[in-house]
Design a protein around this motif. Structure first.
Motif, PDB file in Angstrom:
ATOM      1  N   PHE A 256       6.104  -1.840   5.092  1.00  0.00           N
ATOM      2  CA  PHE A 256       4.872  -1.784   4.267  1.00  0.00           C
ATOM      3  C   PHE A 256       4.911  -0.842   4.154  1.00  0.00           C
ATOM      4  CE2 PHE A 256       3.641  -5.481   7.093  1.00  0.00           C
ATOM      5  CZ  PHE A 256       3.974  -6.694   6.865  1.00  0.00           C
ATOM      6  N   LEU A 257       3.694  -0.252   2.850  1.00  0.00           N
ATOM      7  CA  LEU A 257       4.110   0.995   2.248  1.00  0.00           C
ATOM      8  C   LEU A 257       3.016   1.114   1.550  1.00  0.00           C
ATOM      9  CD1 LEU A 257       5.041   3.145   1.345  1.00  0.00           C
ATOM     10  CD2 LEU A 257       6.522   2.240  -1.163  1.00  0.00           C
ATOM     11  N   SER A 258       1.762   1.227   2.202  1.00  0.00           N
ATOM     12  CA  SER A 258       1.101   1.030   1.288  1.00  0.00           C
ATOM     13  C   SER A 258       0.103   2.495   0.477  1.00  0.00           C
ATOM     14  CB  SER A 258      -0.675   0.990   3.206  1.00  0.00           C
ATOM     15  OG  SER A 258      -0.762   2.277   3.281  1.00  0.00           O
ATOM     16  N   GLU A 294      -4.117   0.479  -3.905  1.00  0.00           N
ATOM     17  CA  GLU A 294      -3.493   2.309  -3.829  1.00  0.00           C
ATOM     18  C   GLU A 294      -1.478   2.313  -3.836  1.00  0.00           C
ATOM     19  OE1 GLU A 294      -4.154   4.597   0.318  1.00  0.00           O
ATOM     20  OE2 GLU A 294      -3.843   2.216   1.082  1.00  0.00           O
ATOM     21  N   THR A 295      -1.609   0.507  -4.693  1.00  0.00           N
ATOM     22  CA  THR A 295      -0.479   0.843  -4.678  1.00  0.00           C
ATOM     23  C   THR A 295       0.552   1.882  -6.304  1.00  0.00           C
ATOM     24  OG1 THR A 295      -1.416  -1.286  -7.211  1.00  0.00           O
ATOM     25  CG2 THR A 295      -0.782  -1.508  -5.076  1.00  0.00           C
ATOM     26  N   ASN A 296      -0.317   2.452  -7.099  1.00  0.00           N
ATOM     27  CA  ASN A 296      -0.402   3.494  -7.386  1.00  0.00           C
ATOM     28  C   ASN A 296       1.034   4.725  -6.499  1.00  0.00           C
ATOM     29  OD1 ASN A 296      -0.974   2.221 -10.046  1.00  0.00           O
ATOM     30  ND2 ASN A 296      -2.932   3.294 -10.510  1.00  0.00           N
ATOM     31  N   ALA A 297      -0.156   4.890  -5.537  1.00  0.00           N
ATOM     32  CA  ALA A 297       0.352   6.171  -4.707  1.00  0.00           C
ATOM     33  C   ALA A 297       1.842   5.626  -3.296  1.00  0.00           C
ATOM     34  CB  ALA A 297      -0.650   6.159  -3.545  1.00  0.00           C
ATOM     35  N   HIS A 310       7.765  -4.305  -3.861  1.00  0.00           N
ATOM     36  CA  HIS A 310       7.207  -5.621  -4.181  1.00  0.00           C
ATOM     37  C   HIS A 310       5.662  -5.208  -4.528  1.00  0.00           C
ATOM     38  CE1 HIS A 310      11.100  -7.787  -3.362  1.00  0.00           C
ATOM     39  NE2 HIS A 310      11.044  -6.918  -3.191  1.00  0.00           N
ATOM     40  N   ARG A 311       5.103  -5.479  -5.241  1.00  0.00           N
ATOM     41  CA  ARG A 311       3.155  -5.266  -5.611  1.00  0.00           C
ATOM     42  C   ARG A 311       2.576  -6.517  -5.889  1.00  0.00           C
ATOM     43  NH1 ARG A 311      -0.417  -4.598  -9.330  1.00  0.00           N
ATOM     44  NH2 ARG A 311      -2.310  -3.636  -9.066  1.00  0.00           N
ATOM     45  N   VAL A 312       1.988  -6.854  -5.043  1.00  0.00           N
ATOM     46  CA  VAL A 312       1.400  -8.075  -4.088  1.00  0.00           C
ATOM     47  C   VAL A 312      -0.207  -7.747  -5.076  1.00  0.00           C
ATOM     48  CG1 VAL A 312       0.934 -10.100  -3.153  1.00  0.00           C
ATOM     49  CG2 VAL A 312       3.299  -8.558  -2.637  1.00  0.00           C
ATOM     50  N   VAL A 313      -0.658  -8.648  -5.906  1.00  0.00           N
ATOM     51  CA  VAL A 313      -1.884  -8.413  -6.379  1.00  0.00           C
ATOM     52  C   VAL A 313      -3.112  -9.855  -5.579  1.00  0.00           C
ATOM     53  CG1 VAL A 313      -2.741  -8.213  -7.757  1.00  0.00           C
ATOM     54  CG2 VAL A 313      -1.437  -7.468  -8.735  1.00  0.00           C
ATOM     55  N   VAL A 314      -3.958  -9.522  -5.181  1.00  0.00           N
ATOM     56  CA  VAL A 314      -4.639 -10.354  -4.373  1.00  0.00           C
ATOM     57  C   VAL A 314      -6.077 -10.523  -5.065  1.00  0.00           C
ATOM     58  CG1 VAL A 314      -5.874 -11.495  -1.728  1.00  0.00           C
ATOM     59  CG2 VAL A 314      -3.242  -9.725  -2.342  1.00  0.00           C
ATOM     60  N   SER A 315      -5.985 -11.677  -5.661  1.00  0.00           N
ATOM     61  CA  SER A 315      -7.486 -11.674  -6.431  1.00  0.00           C
ATOM     62  C   SER A 315      -8.751 -12.534  -5.172  1.00  0.00           C
ATOM     63  CB  SER A 315      -7.474 -12.568  -7.414  1.00  0.00           C
ATOM     64  OG  SER A 315      -6.797 -14.085  -7.569  1.00  0.00           O
ATOM     65  N   ARG A 316      -9.317 -12.753  -5.779  1.00  0.00           N
ATOM     66  CA  ARG A 316     -10.298 -13.500  -5.017  1.00  0.00           C
ATOM     67  C   ARG A 316     -10.015 -15.133  -4.746  1.00  0.00           C
ATOM     68  NH1 ARG A 316     -15.027 -12.990  -8.295  1.00  0.00           N
ATOM     69  NH2 ARG A 316     -14.985 -15.459  -9.079  1.00  0.00           N
ATOM     70  N   SER A 317      -9.833 -15.217  -6.363  1.00  0.00           N
ATOM     71  CA  SER A 317      -9.523 -16.641  -5.813  1.00  0.00           C
ATOM     72  C   SER A 317      -8.350 -16.815  -5.218  1.00  0.00           C
ATOM     73  CB  SER A 317      -9.020 -17.473  -7.200  1.00  0.00           C
ATOM     74  OG  SER A 317      -7.592 -16.436  -7.558  1.00  0.00           O
ATOM     75  N   ASP A 318      -7.046 -15.826  -4.891  1.00  0.00           N
ATOM     76  CA  ASP A 318      -6.544 -16.056  -4.128  1.00  0.00           C
ATOM     77  C   ASP A 318      -7.384 -16.000  -2.249  1.00  0.00           C
ATOM     78  OD1 ASP A 318      -4.389 -16.370  -5.535  1.00  0.00           O
ATOM     79  OD2 ASP A 318      -4.551 -13.775  -5.760  1.00  0.00           O
ATOM     80  N   PHE A 319      -7.814 -15.275  -2.184  1.00  0.00           N
ATOM     81  CA  PHE A 319      -8.542 -14.776  -0.818  1.00  0.00           C
ATOM     82  C   PHE A 319      -9.632 -15.962  -0.499  1.00  0.00           C
ATOM     83  CE2 PHE A 319     -12.430 -13.928   1.547  1.00  0.00           C
ATOM     84  CZ  PHE A 319     -12.535 -13.376   2.663  1.00  0.00           C
ATOM     85  N   ARG A 320     -10.343 -16.873  -1.453  1.00  0.00           N
ATOM     86  CA  ARG A 320     -11.015 -18.107  -1.021  1.00  0.00           C
ATOM     87  C   ARG A 320     -10.202 -18.993  -0.514  1.00  0.00           C
ATOM     88  NH1 ARG A 320     -12.811 -23.301  -2.245  1.00  0.00           N
ATOM     89  NH2 ARG A 320     -14.696 -22.863  -2.331  1.00  0.00           N
ATOM     90  N   ALA A 321      -9.044 -19.472  -1.643  1.00  0.00           N
ATOM     91  CA  ALA A 321      -8.316 -19.986  -0.695  1.00  0.00           C
ATOM     92  C   ALA A 321      -7.422 -20.067   0.415  1.00  0.00           C
ATOM     93  CB  ALA A 321      -6.846 -20.429  -2.145  1.00  0.00           C
ATOM     94  N   GLN A 322      -7.783 -19.099   1.479  1.00  0.00           N
ATOM     95  CA  GLN A 322      -7.197 -18.525   2.390  1.00  0.00           C
ATOM     96  C   GLN A 322      -8.431 -19.130   3.346  1.00  0.00           C
ATOM     97  OE1 GLN A 322      -3.973 -19.248   3.435  1.00  0.00           O
ATOM     98  NE2 GLN A 322      -3.758 -19.808   1.075  1.00  0.00           N
ATOM     99  N   MET A 323      -9.824 -18.428   3.153  1.00  0.00           N
ATOM    100  CA  MET A 323     -10.087 -18.216   3.890  1.00  0.00           C
ATOM    101  C   MET A 323     -10.942 -19.433   4.925  1.00  0.00           C
ATOM    102  SD  MET A 323     -13.527 -17.661   1.659  1.00  0.00           S
ATOM    103  CE  MET A 323     -15.533 -17.420   2.860  1.00  0.00           C
ATOM    104  N   GLN A 324     -10.291 -20.885   4.281  1.00  0.00           N
ATOM    105  CA  GLN A 324     -10.095 -21.632   6.100  1.00  0.00           C
ATOM    106  C   GLN A 324      -9.453 -20.953   6.274  1.00  0.00           C
ATOM    107  OE1 GLN A 324     -11.201 -25.442   2.518  1.00  0.00           O
ATOM    108  NE2 GLN A 324     -13.219 -25.369   4.879  1.00  0.00           N
TER     109      GLN A 324
END
Length: 627
Positions: A256-258, A294-297, A310-324
Motif C-alpha cells: 500500500f503506497l499512500s 495523496e496519490t500524486n505523492a 495502481h491508482r484507484v479512484v473511489v467516488s461517492r457512488s462507489d462508497f454509496r454502493a458499499q454502505m450496506q
C-alpha cells in the motif's frame, strides 16, 4: 491468512461445521479442513501463501497424532527457526511456517512464543493432556475470540462465535465504549460473554479451567540518550531485515503506497529487495476536494523505484454502493476502516499479500498528540507545581463536549493542571462523544508506565489501545473480506522494544514528527515527500454523507422505529446527530458530526446483520465488487 475455529466440551454436527467453515471462507478460500474427536472440534480455512502444497494443509496433525494445530497468520522468521528444530530431530514434510510453529510448540511448548516474529492467532489441541492452548501475537495484529463456561469456543471472527452458540446478547458496556471512541475496547467485545484474547497473551483450557497468561509486554523502561547517527543506523538495519523477512511468500506481494513517510519507506525497501515491478496501490477520491488525495505523492515514490503502480479512484457512488456491505464485513462495529476496504479490494485483484505502513505513527511519534506531549512536558518543567485541587479541575475537561476536547488549548490547559496525566490526555486524544453526551460514566484508567517520558507514555497507550483495537482489527476485517493478507512491518515487537528505548525528545519536537524516520527518508525518498506534514489516510466522509443518495440510506437505517427496536442508543441522540450533520451550527466540527453519524449507522446496520445470524441467515462474507 486463514480462519480458525475450535470447540472443547462439544463438537458441532456436520451441518454446523459446514456453516462455521462457510462463515470463515473469505479468510481462507484456498482450502478447508476439520478435526473432530468426541467433544473436540478444530476447523480451518486456508489462504495459501507459503508452501502451496497439501503438506501445509490444516488442521495440521503431528506425526505421533498428539498435537493438532489450526493457525492464522505468518511466522516471518520461520526459516531461521527451522534449522534448530531439525537438528533436534523434527522431520519436516513441507517448507511452510505452519509446520515450524507446530514443531516449536510440540518441542518447546509456550516457551517458544517470545521468539516468534510475525502475526498469528492459533489453537493447539494436545490430545494426550486434553488441553487446548491458544495464543495471539505480541501486538495484536491477528484477532482471536473465546468464550468459556461449561464448554469452550474459539474463533477468528465474532460471527463464527455466534454460530457456535456464544454471544447471544449485545454487551451494553461495549456499546458505550464504542460511542466514546468509535471502536470496542478489548478485551471486551460487542457480544456479551465473548472475550478478545489480548495481544501478547496465551490462554489454556484444561480440566474445565481457563488460564490466561502474558508472554510479552510492551516495554515501559526508557534508556539514556544515544548518538543520533547510531540510532538512525540501527533503525535502518532493523527496517531492512524486518521487511526482507516479511517479503517471504510463494505468491505475489505488493505494498500500500499512500504517499506518507511510512508506506513510502516500506515500498523503498521492498522495491530494493524485489526489483522493478513491485505492485503498489494508492486510493484517490475523484469527486472530492484535492486535500483528501495523496496519490500524486505516491506517484513520486513509484516513479523513483519503478513500481507497477495502481491508482484507484473511489467516488461517492462507489462508497454509496458499499454502505450496506461495510457494517457486515467489519464483524464488530467500528467508525474506521472504510479506506482499508477499498485499497484492499484494489490490491486483491493483483496480489495475495500487501505490506502496509500501519504502526509508524504509534512507534515513532507521528500523530499531533506527540508534538503536543513534547511541548507540554517542557512547559510543565518550567511552571511551578499546581495545588492538588488543580488536577481535579483539569479532569473536568472530560465532561466537556467532544468538539471542545478536540481543541488544543483545552487539552493544553487540562494537561498543565494535571501535570501531564497520560490517562486524561489519551482519553481526550480522539473522542467521538464525551461521556456526558451519551450519559456514560467513565473514569480514565492507565497501567503502570515505569520510567517512560510523556511522549513514550502516549506511544505505549496507542500501541496497546488504538492500534490493536481499531487500526489492526479493522484492517484485518476489511482485508480479509477480499481474501487479502496484509502484513504490517512496523508493527513488530523488535521495533517496539527499540522505539520505546529512545527518549521522546529524540523522536519528536514541535513541528517535527517522526524525526528518526525522516532522517532515513532523507536518503531514500524524493525531497517533496520528506517535507510533507502528516495528512492521514482520510476520505471525504462529511461531503458524501450529506449528499442525497447517501442520506437516503442513513434515513432508512436510522429510522426512529428501527432505532427504538434496537435499543442501543436513545432515539433523541440519533435524531440530534442526523439534524446537526445536515444543518451544522457555528462552532460545529463537521468532520466530527460525520464520524458520529457514520458510527451510529454502522452500529445499527451491524446489529441488523447480527440478528440475521441469530435467525440462521446465510453467513458467507465474501466482499462484493468494489471499484
Amino acid at each position: 491468512m486463514c480462519g480458525v475455529a475450535a470447540t472443547l466440551g462439544f463438537a458441532p454436527d456436520a451441518a454446523h461445521r459446514a456453516a462455521v467453515l462457510s462463515s470463515l471462507a473469505h479468510r481462507g478460500p484456498d482450502g478447508h479442513g476439520c478435526y473432530v474427536r468426541e467433544d473436540v472440534f478444530i476447523g480451518h480455512t486456508r489462504l495459501a501463501i507459503i508452501d502451496l502444497s497439501e503438506a501445509a494443509s490444516q488442521p495440521m496433525v503431528s506425526d505421533d497424532g498428539r498435537y493438532v494445530l489450526a493457525y492464522n497468520g505468518e511466522i516471518y522468521n520461520h526459516v531461521e527457526l527451522r534449522g534448530p528444530l531439525e537438528s533436534r530431530g523434527w522431520r519436516f514434510r513441507g517448507t511452510g511456517d505452519t509446520e515450524v510453529l507446530l514443531a516449536a510448540l510440540a518441542m518447546e511448548g509456550e516457551a517458544c512464543l517470545p521468539r516468534l516474529r510475525g502475526m498469528f492467532a492459533f489453537a493447539l489441541w494436545d490430545g494426550q493432556r486434553r488441553r487446548l492452548l491458544a495464543a495471539r501475537d505480541a501486538l495484536g495484529i491477528k484477532p482471536l475470540y473465546y468464550a468459556h463456561g461449561d464448554r469452550t469456543i474459539l474463533a477468528s471472527e465474532l460471527r463464527t462465535m455466534a454460530l457456535l452458540g456464544a454471544g447471544a446478547r449485545v454487551d451494553p458496556v461495549a456499546v458505550e465504549t464504542f460511542l466514546l471512541t468509535g471502536s470496542v475496547i478489548g478485551p471486551r467485545t460487542i457480544l456479551e460473554g465473548v472475550r478478545s484474547l489480548p495481544p501478547g497473551h496465551l490462554v489454556s483450557f484444561e480440566d474445565g479451567i481457563a488460564r490466561e497468561k502474558v508472554y510479552w509486554r510492551v516495554p515501559d523502561e526508557a534508556a539514556e540518550l544515544r548518538p543520533r547517527d547510531e540510532l538512525v543506523s540501527e533503525l535502518d538495519g532493523l527496517l531492512r531485515d524486518g521487511i526482507r523477512q516479511q517479503l517471504r511468500s510463494d505468491v505475489p506481494v505488493g505494498t500500500f503506497l499512500s504517499g506518507g513517510i511510512d508506506s513510502s519507506l516500506i515500498t523503498s525497501y521492498a522495491a530494493e529487495e524485489i526489483g522493478e515491478g513491485l505492485h503498489t496501490f494508492s486510493v484517490g477520491f475523484g469527486d472530492a476536494s484535492a486535500r483528501w488525495d495523496e496519490t500524486n505523492a505516491a506517484k513520486l515514490v513509484s516513479d523513483r523505484y519503478r513500481t507497477q503502480h495502481h491508482r484507484v479512484v473511489v467516488s461517492r457512488s462507489d462508497f454509496r454502493a458499499q454502505m450496506q456491505t461495510l457494517p457486515a464485513v467489519i464483524d464488530q462495529p467500528s467508525a474506521d476502516g472504510v479506506n482499508s476496504y477499498f485499497v484492499s479490494g484494489a490490491a486483491a485483484a493483483h496480489v495475495k499479500v500487501a505490506l502496509s505502513g500501519q504502526g509508524g505513527d504509534e512507534l515513532f511519534a507521528g500523530y499531533n498528540i506527540f508534538q503536543f506531549a513534547s511541548r507540554l512536558s517542557r512547559l510543565i518543567e518550567r511552571l511551578p507545581t499546581p495545588p492538588p485541587a488543580a488536577a481535579h479541575v483539569g479532569r473536568l475537561a472530560l465532561r466537556l463536549p467532544a468538539r471542545l476536547q478536540h481543541n488544543w488549548y483545552v487539552r493544553g490547559a487540562a494537561g498543565v493542571l494535571t501535570r501531564g496525566d497520560p490517562a486524561l490526555i489519551a482519553q481526550m486524544t480522539n473522542p467521538l462523544f464525551s461521556p456526558l453526551e451519551v450519559n456514560v460514566a467513565v473514569e480514565p484508567r492507565i497501567e503502570s508506565v515505569g520510567n517512560l517520558d510523556l511522549v513514550n507514555v502516549i506511544s505505549r497507550q496507542v500501541l496497546t489501545g488504538y492500534l490493536p483495537h481499531t487500526l489492526l482489527r479493522d484492517m484485518d476485517a476489511m482485508s480479509m473480506a477480499h481474501s487479502l493478507e496484509v502484513r504490517v512491518p512496523l508493527v513488530d515487537p523488535v521495533l517496539a522494544e527499540f522505539a520505546l528505548s529512545i527518549p521522546g525528545t529524540q523522536k519528536v519536537s514541535w513541528g517535527n514528527s517522526k524525526s528518526l524516520l525522516r532522517d532515513i527518508a532523507a536518503t531514500r525518498l524524493p525531497p517533496a515527500l520528506r517535507a510533507r506534514s502528516k495528512q492521514g489516510f482520510n476520505f471525504p466522509l462529511a461531503e458524501w454523507l450529506r449528499a442525497r443518495d447517501c442520506d437516503d440510506l442513513l434515513i432508512e437505517a436510522l429510522a426512529p422505529d428501527r432505532v427504538r427496536e434496537a435499543a442501543l442508543v436513545p432515539e433523541k441522540t440519533v435524531a440530534h446527530e442526523l439534524a446537526r450533520l445536515r444543518r451544522p451550527l457555528p462552532g460545529d466540527l463537521l468532520w466530527l458530526r460525520a464520524q458520529r453519524v457514520w458510527a451510529l449507522y454502522v452500529l445499527h446496520e451491524w446489529h441488523d446483520h447480527w440478528r440475521s445470524l441469530q435467525r440462521g441467515a446465510p453467513v458467507s462474507m465474501v466482499a462484493s465488487a468494489t471499484v
